[in-house]
Design a protein around this motif. Sequence first.
Motif: not given
Length: 658
Positions: A470-472, A487-491, A495-498, A518-524
């Motif tokens: 899938i696309l993230s 998954l945690v993503d940047g925006a 869409d960023g976040g979880l 959190c639109p700019f998430a780095n770690g989980i």
Amino acid sequence: MKWLRTVVSLCFGVSIVAGTAAAQTLHPVDAGGGALSTPAVHGQYLYVGTGATVNAWDMSDPTHPVYAGRTGASPAPGPISSLAVVGDYLYAAWSSMGISAGITIYSLADPAHPLGVAEYDDYVDSEFFGPVGIVASGNHIYLGDAQNGLFVLDTSNPTTPSVIGQTSDIYAFDAMAINGTQLLTSGSSFLGDRLVYAVDVSDPTSPTVEGNAMLDGGSVLRAVLTDGYAIGVGNDLLVYDTHDGANITQVYATAIDQATGAIRLGDVLYLVGDSGIQVWDFGTPTAPSLIRTVPAPTFAPDQAAVTPFGPLVLTHTDRAVLLGTADPLQPTLAAQFSVPVGVSVHAAAFDGAHAYFAEEGYGLGVADGATLAPLGRYDADLPPYLAARDMEDISVDGGRAYLAAWGYGVLIADVADPAAPVELGRFEFPFASAIEAHGDRVYVASTTNGGIFKVLDVSNPASPQELGAILSSQTYDLTVRGNYAFLVDGANFGDGGLRIVDVSNPTAPAVVGQEQSCPFANGIFVSEDGNTAYVACSSDTTFANALQVIDTSNKAQPLLLGSLALPGLPPNLTDYNDAHSVVVVGDTAYVGNEFGLDEVDVSNPAAPTWSARHDTGYTVRKVERAPDGRVFAFTSIGGVFVYAPPVGDAIFADGFDG
């Protein structure tokens, strides 16, 4: 330093904001690896700074160097850039992201085990610092600070040096060398041009810039300073006569196979590059000539120096290469030994006895789990440039190591024999950045130019197959619990976040829930039952840098329970501190951030509270936990910092989870 006035620095590098209490659950036990400093020698011992530690080798038999140890129990406050020896003392110049800096002074009374005896950090009153070079002559130390200029230190009292001279007319100190009364320095200008300076130090109390010359910045990657000549290397070989410091003159120029280091042995010049050693006749510096190129394991050389044991090359691939020069025109490989932990480790995975490091420059490094002594390595067969070999993440499962290679994709290595890992297969997926393996399934995602999440079948590791994707957006981290991937993503590309992805049907993964505060998430990190997620947030919707606690018991409707903005760095960066990675043990979250490893009490998910910071001197990009409860903080060029829980702590004795 000015910022130290508002932060209370405790023993073992743990700090708390003045006036607050700290309930620390970890204490530092080791550090190692990181960017390579210039080397130094004292008697039969060779010293190299890696990150914030000094490593020592016994070179009494140069063909069989013996590793003596490192200062891992007492690292410097920041990455070490340069070393110099005066008498029985070793001086290590360090800088912590330009905010603090100084010199750590080690006693060499026991040369195999340098002992930190003093810190010197008040050579200048400034808001910013950049000591990058240090060289010794007699009882004087010449310290080059790219922000503040050149300082001359008197070391008559070795543990309390004092400034006796300085000049602010020079800021280029990537390389420094002193010959008689002339000091040569070289480095990049603020505009990116590479410069070489000649400084008259006949009177150390009044160093005077005699002159300078601009090297061709488009072709020169580094300048090497020798007696009477500055040698620029890169895509060209340039030679400058520096005998008359007021009139530095170019005397030779020619195109060469790229080299990023040089070593001069009298009338012989070695140019060090990815392909080996170019041997040049330097008897006539105005007309050097190439004799031959000798193959050598010198890919990605970071440092090259003349030592009493022979010419030494330190590479970005954790190799130290010592050349034999019985016939200087035919250099041989006298010895090859490993830099422990690694020059730039991005992540790690563990089993019961070993640590597996994702190494930036080549692939996989395998170390003893307790001592971190190198045991084996896997050099990926990838194009010979560092971007293609950038290992971003690693997962170990079922006797295999899975690497996310940013420039290629997924690499699979058999680690049944940790001393000799063997590649089993690979899957092309450019810009892979996060990976996790479970049995015959590998979950991998990318970040650059928009994210993609893929599920792979690795039941036949020689031929991995894509099952679904899938696309993230920009997936910086992921973990899998049961039938769900988190998954945690940047925006920047969506869409960023979880994102919570149902992977129960691996051929058709589907996003079933999102939490986007959190639109700019780095770690989980996700609890074993999959019902609580902890997100290291670079910037939430209020622009705060925070640790978030999210209820994921309802996968379709994850709910933000609580958030804590991490404290910044007084006095000027109080509102800035990106969170990059997180691991949770019991009621404590360990959050890697711009300034170190923070402990956060998450016993009340609605109101996390900050407890303490373990200072690392550089940004912690990744945090991992080993089976014995130790917590590893990865700062790339700053090195790897290892923390342990109190002896007998039951919470930490439950082994490695995930």
